[in-house]
Motif scaffolding. Structure first.
Motif, PDB file in Angstrom:
ATOM      1  N   UNK A  85     -28.861  -6.946 111.931  1.00 37.19           N
ATOM      2  CA  UNK A  85     -28.985  -7.204 110.381  1.00 37.19           C
ATOM      3  C   UNK A  85     -30.083  -7.388 109.471  1.00 37.19           C
ATOM      4  N   UNK A  86     -31.238  -7.659 110.248  1.00 40.87           N
ATOM      5  CA  UNK A  86     -32.685  -7.593 109.664  1.00 40.87           C
ATOM      6  C   UNK A  86     -33.239  -6.235 109.672  1.00 40.87           C
ATOM      7  N   UNK A  87     -32.426  -5.079 109.967  1.00 41.62           N
ATOM      8  CA  UNK A  87     -33.150  -3.766 110.083  1.00 41.62           C
ATOM      9  C   UNK A  87     -32.085  -2.930 108.994  1.00 41.62           C
ATOM     10  N   UNK A  88     -30.929  -3.034 109.114  1.00 35.15           N
ATOM     11  CA  UNK A  88     -30.140  -2.058 108.684  1.00 35.15           C
ATOM     12  C   UNK A  88     -29.295  -2.312 107.465  1.00 35.15           C
ATOM     13  N   UNK A  89     -29.073  -1.430 106.392  1.00 35.62           N
ATOM     14  CA  UNK A  89     -28.002  -1.702 105.236  1.00 35.62           C
ATOM     15  C   UNK A  89     -27.084  -0.667 105.203  1.00 35.62           C
ATOM     16  N   UNK A  90     -26.083  -1.180 104.696  1.00 31.96           N
ATOM     17  CA  UNK A  90     -24.873  -0.201 104.617  1.00 31.96           C
ATOM     18  C   UNK A  90     -24.600   0.217 103.318  1.00 31.96           C
ATOM     19  N   UNK A  91     -24.373   1.585 103.043  1.00 31.11           N
ATOM     20  CA  UNK A  91     -24.035   2.343 102.006  1.00 31.11           C
ATOM     21  C   UNK A  91     -22.681   2.713 102.014  1.00 31.11           C
ATOM     22  N   UNK A  92     -21.892   2.077 101.001  1.00 34.34           N
ATOM     23  CA  UNK A  92     -20.421   2.343 101.153  1.00 34.34           C
ATOM     24  C   UNK A  92     -19.971   3.769 100.625  1.00 34.34           C
ATOM     25  N   UNK A  93     -18.699   4.156 101.118  1.00 32.02           N
ATOM     26  CA  UNK A  93     -18.456   5.312 100.186  1.00 32.02           C
ATOM     27  C   UNK A  93     -17.993   4.617  98.868  1.00 32.02           C
ATOM     28  N   UNK A  94     -17.673   5.475  97.785  1.00 34.15           N
ATOM     29  CA  UNK A  94     -17.437   4.937  96.441  1.00 34.15           C
ATOM     30  C   UNK A  94     -16.077   4.160  96.469  1.00 34.15           C
ATOM     31  N   UNK A  95     -15.996   3.170  95.829  1.00 30.26           N
ATOM     32  CA  UNK A  95     -14.756   2.222  95.254  1.00 30.26           C
ATOM     33  C   UNK A  95     -14.564   2.005  93.797  1.00 30.26           C
ATOM     34  N   UNK A  96     -13.515   2.559  93.183  1.00 32.17           N
ATOM     35  CA  UNK A  96     -13.528   2.625  91.990  1.00 32.17           C
ATOM     36  C   UNK A  96     -14.660   2.979  91.208  1.00 32.17           C
ATOM     37  N   UNK A  97     -15.378   3.856  91.650  1.00 28.50           N
ATOM     38  CA  UNK A  97     -16.510   4.360  90.920  1.00 28.50           C
ATOM     39  C   UNK A  97     -17.692   3.700  91.196  1.00 28.50           C
ATOM     40  N   UNK A  98     -17.855   2.854  92.178  1.00 29.92           N
ATOM     41  CA  UNK A  98     -18.758   1.979  92.407  1.00 29.92           C
ATOM     42  C   UNK A  98     -19.103   2.353  93.936  1.00 29.92           C
ATOM     43  N   UNK A  99     -20.726   2.528  94.182  1.00 25.12           N
ATOM     44  CA  UNK A  99     -21.138   2.734  95.488  1.00 25.12           C
ATOM     45  C   UNK A  99     -22.002   1.291  95.827  1.00 25.12           C
ATOM     46  N   UNK A 100     -21.772   0.801  96.911  1.00 27.32           N
ATOM     47  CA  UNK A 100     -22.371  -0.401  97.318  1.00 27.32           C
ATOM     48  C   UNK A 100     -23.451  -0.516  98.256  1.00 27.32           C
ATOM     49  N   UNK A 101     -24.444  -1.148  98.321  1.00 26.12           N
ATOM     50  CA  UNK A 101     -25.620  -1.077  99.317  1.00 26.12           C
ATOM     51  C   UNK A 101     -25.851  -2.521  99.702  1.00 26.12           C
ATOM     52  N   UNK A 102     -25.331  -2.904 100.925  1.00 25.36           N
ATOM     53  CA  UNK A 102     -25.364  -4.278 101.459  1.00 25.36           C
ATOM     54  C   UNK A 102     -26.329  -4.381 102.554  1.00 25.36           C
ATOM     55  N   UNK A 103     -26.850  -5.543 102.298  1.00 28.03           N
ATOM     56  CA  UNK A 103     -27.903  -5.955 103.761  1.00 28.03           C
ATOM     57  C   UNK A 103     -28.644  -6.952 103.433  1.00 28.03           C
ATOM     58  N   UNK A 104     -29.214  -7.852 104.646  1.00 26.43           N
ATOM     59  CA  UNK A 104     -30.343  -8.741 104.383  1.00 26.43           C
ATOM     60  C   UNK A 104     -31.540  -8.320 103.782  1.00 26.43           C
ATOM     61  N   UNK A 105     -31.745  -7.049 104.404  1.00 26.31           N
ATOM     62  CA  UNK A 105     -33.123  -6.498 104.087  1.00 26.31           C
ATOM     63  C   UNK A 105     -33.642  -6.261 102.502  1.00 26.31           C
ATOM     64  N   UNK A 106     -32.722  -6.202 101.578  1.00 29.40           N
ATOM     65  CA  UNK A 106     -32.773  -5.824 100.383  1.00 29.40           C
ATOM     66  C   UNK A 106     -34.109  -6.729  99.735  1.00 29.40           C
ATOM     67  N   UNK A 107     -34.776  -6.204  98.869  1.00 31.14           N
ATOM     68  CA  UNK A 107     -36.136  -6.823  98.312  1.00 31.14           C
ATOM     69  C   UNK A 107     -35.821  -8.054  97.454  1.00 31.14           C
ATOM     70  N   UNK A 108     -35.774  -9.315  98.059  1.00 36.25           N
ATOM     71  CA  UNK A 108     -35.630 -10.180  97.318  1.00 36.25           C
ATOM     72  C   UNK A 108     -36.776 -11.058  96.800  1.00 36.25           C
TER      73      UNK A 108
END
Length: 251
Positions: A85-108
């Motif tokens: 989890x500290x290394x990877x992010x998941x970029x989702x396929x689009x859902x209802x016109x939205x793409x998600x980029x999820x993961x702990x390493x986002x720049x907080x």
């Protein structure tokens, strides 16, 4: 729902194979690619919601490294896995016109002595996408946040951590007002003096962050309830430039 996420994590660990690369003796992670239905996430997580169906364009704009195809089960399991989890992010396929980029390493945003890497990232994304949103919910370290850039303008950005408010820009949105301050959990008291006490520290809850996401875009915890075709997204390594970095003091 938390139990479901834990089950998904366990299933993913079983599905992700650690393969010994020939000659190089390096371990690489292989993700499941078979298209599947959206899987929920949101608790103890951070994510971007980008108004676009151009998944490849989002990956390119973020500079995500070594993006490899991965279905929802592998993607969500990876970002909740203790080893990955500290290394990877998941970029989702689009859902209802939205793409998600999820993961702990986002720049907080983490404090005044650190460089704010979130705001420039959102503004850069807004040059290509009309609506870009950020959400974070990590109750174990009292870090909660949300931000939105719409049509190139920073509408709202709010992040609070253990030391208090880290980022507070823009006016309260209608969706935030609907949450109601009285719904916030009381987590502690600062500078308590005698029986009267001192300044009260109020923090959002995970549920409020998710409700705000629902008002601005989509609540990812309910994403499995939406009708969507089976699809796969991508897993990639978060750019090194996202890591927290202290402000340099002038000589």
């Amino acid at each position: 729902m938390t139990a479901l996420i834990l089950i998904l994590t366990g299933a993913t660990v079983a599905l992700i194979a650690l393969v010994l690369a020939p000659r190089l003796a390096e371990r690489r992670v292989v993700f499941g690619e078979t298209p599947d239905q959206p899987k929920p996430f949101g608790y103890r997580m951070s994510w971007l919601a980008v108004k676009s169906a151009d998944t490849a364009g989002v990956i390119d704009a973020l500079g995500i490294e070594g993006a490899a195809p991965a279905n929802w089960n592998s993607g969500i399991g990876t970002i909740y896995d203790d080893r990955l989890s500290d290394t990877y992010v998941f970029v989702s396929p689009p859902v209802k016109g939205w793409t998600f980029v999820a993961g702990v390493p986002l720049p907080h945003p983490v404090g005044p002595s650190f460089i704010d890497k979130l705001t420039p990232l959102l503004l850069r994304l807004s040059e290509r996408f009309t609506d870009v949103q950020y959400f974070a919910s990590f109750p174990i370290i009292d870090l909660f946040g949300w931000a939105r850039v719409h049509k190139g303008k920073l509408v709202r950005a709010f992040v609070i951590g253990e030391s208090g408010v880290i980022l507070d820009r823009g006016r309260l949105t209608a969706e935030e007002k609907e949450l109601g301050l009285k719904l916030f959990d009381l987590r502690g008291i600062k500078g308590r003096k005698g029986d009267a006490g001192g300044a009260i520290v109020l923090y959002p809850t995970e549920e409020q962050v998710l409700r705000l996401a629902s008002g601005w875009s989509i609540n990812p915890l309910l994403i499995d309830k939406m009708k969507a075709d089976a699809a796969a997204g991508f897993i990639g390594k978060a750019p090194v430039s996202w890591r927290a970095e202290r402000q340099r003091q002038a000589a």
